[in-house]
Write an enzyme that holds these catalytic residues in place. Structure first.
Site: not given
Length: 446
Positions: A313, A309-310, A381
């Site tokens: 980003h 997930h990070e 997100e």
């Protein structure tokens, strides 16, 4: 409000006033206007009651009917006692989010109505003859004083987090962090306030344009130095210690093009028992940070899920886009601020009593812009969630991660609509799990 007669006479006659002697609003004295002193407090009390009733009326388990019995239903992975405990703390979390900002407004309104800022500046000008330095010291005293007045509220919330098991931090450590908060605020928030005051005095018509232009390099600089200068004030950051897990993350990093040395762990356990991870910085300062609490409470697959997930980003350059959104949003912010300040200049006599009004406008506009910033964050997100799913193809790990976020962070799966509207910067945990249901099965064990 009753204004000094001589001020009105000078304003009507068009005579120039002494630049070194600020004109202040006189405190309310006549009985017909005294009710103004009580009105903000009364409205704040009504607001508090409405908030309390609204959040208290929210159901303990707000799971949509279509999701009952699935992995998005907290009853499938939490005990009834855990659900009740999360719901109880959520009430305080929601009240804190909406109550504290408005409390700041009320305090600033009273500072204005009482004429305290003007009295303070007049006393300072007996020792500091130049006008702006005296106004700057006045603003600094008001800013620091406001932080001190709010400290008991922060302490109560700290004790609530402690009571509900969200922190094991000792009081001394907590208090030291509040001092660091104050120091960082003085170097950032207070300096911005002083800059605005100076620009308004120096460039009465174009101050907001100049402020926006200055905010562009400031935003880029802050994004770069945050992981280098600010975050280390609170935590220690070291390379990932678990070598087996590190090998898996390095492999994942190679697949995504994320520099391996940018994945670090932070000792957040000294401040909280909750779990999280984040990405910060721009350019050479960009890094992905895993909390040590996450490393302790998540299994390897769940850690890879949050890391992916990070990485999403990082790959999507969300920090860059977030900075660009901030730059664009600040232009609109300063335009609105300038519009309100135009009204202030026509209604409030020049002087230090304008300082609490400026602080009030800044805080209120920040609060009411929350839905916009939250909506932009929500989009980033949600995109990072989808990236992690596509990268790992491990929906079960995603579900386990989000269930543990609910358990350890004491987060409700479906927060109230009002809270989500203002502060919903992530998809709800229910939404995140629902997006993974088709390929993973419906239930998990408690």
């Amino acid at each position: 409000m009753v204004i000094r007669a001589e001020v009105l006479m000078k304003m009507k006659s068009g005579k120039n006033m002494d630049n070194n002697k600020p004109v202040e609003a006189k405190p309310i004295k006549n009985s017909r206007s005294k009710w103004l002193l009580y009105l903000p407090g009364l409205l704040f009390l009504v607001y508090t009651v409405i908030l309390f009733v609204y959040f208290l009326a929210q159901p303990e388990n707000a799971t949509p009917t279509r999701l009952l019995g699935t992995a998005a239903d907290p009853a499938t992975f939490l005990t009834h006692e855990e659900i009740a405990n999360i719901h109880e703390f959520a009430l305080f979390r929601y009240l804190y989010a909406f109550w504290v900002p408005v409390l700041e407004w009320v305090l600033l309104i009273y500072l204005y109505l009482s004429g305290f800022a003007g009295k303070l500046q007049r006393r300072l000008q007996k020792k500091i003859t130049r006008r702006y330095p005296a106004a700057a010291v006045t603003a600094a005293i008001l800013y620091i004083g406001l932080q001190i007045v709010l400290l008991p509220v922060e302490f109560i919330y700290y004790r609530l987090r402690e009571a509900y098991g969200l922190t094991e931090q000792r009081f001394g450590s907590w208090f030291m962090e509040r001092l660091i908060d104050l120091g960082v605020g003085i170097c950032t928030d207070l300096l911005v306030l002083l800059l605005i005051l100076w620009l308004i005095g120096r460039f009465s018509k174009r101050w907001w344009v100049i402020l926006w232009v200055l905010s562009i390099p400031a935003s880029l600089f802050f994004s770069y130095v945050q992981p280098v200068l600010i975050e280390p004030l609170y935590n220690n950051f070291v390379p990932l210690q678990n070598q087996e897990l590190k090998a898996k993350i390095l492999d994942l990093a190679a697949r995504t093009g994320v520099p391996a040395h940018d994945v670090v762990q932070a000792d957040m356990s000294k401040q909280t028992t909750s779990i999280n991870a984040y990405v910060s910085g721009i350019g050479s300062s960009t890094r992905v940070v895993l909390w040590d609490t996450s490393l302790d409470k998540l299994n390897d697959n769940e850690i890879l899920s949050v890391t992916a997930h990070e990485f999403g980003h990082y790959v999507h350059k969300d920090v860059y886009y977030g900075t660009l959104y901030a730059i664009g949003g600040s232009l609109l912010f300063f335009i609105v601020l300038a519009g309100f300040w135009w009204l202030v200049e026509r209604k409030v006599p020049e002087g230090a009593d304008r300082i609490p009004i400026l602080m009030l406008l800044l805080l209120a506009l920040l609060f009411f812009s929350s839905p916009i910033t939250s909506a932009l964050s929500y989009r980033m997100e949600d995109r990072a969630d989808r990236y992690a799913t596509e990268l790992l193809q491990d929906r079960a790990a995603n579900i386990g991660l989000h269930q543990k976020l609910a358990k350890y962070n004491k987060s409700e799966m479906n927060p109230p609509a009002l809270y989500t509207f203002f502060f919903g910067d992530h998809p709800t945990l229910s939404e995140r799990i629902e997006s993974d249901l088709p390929a993973s099965g419906a239930q998990t064990s408690k």
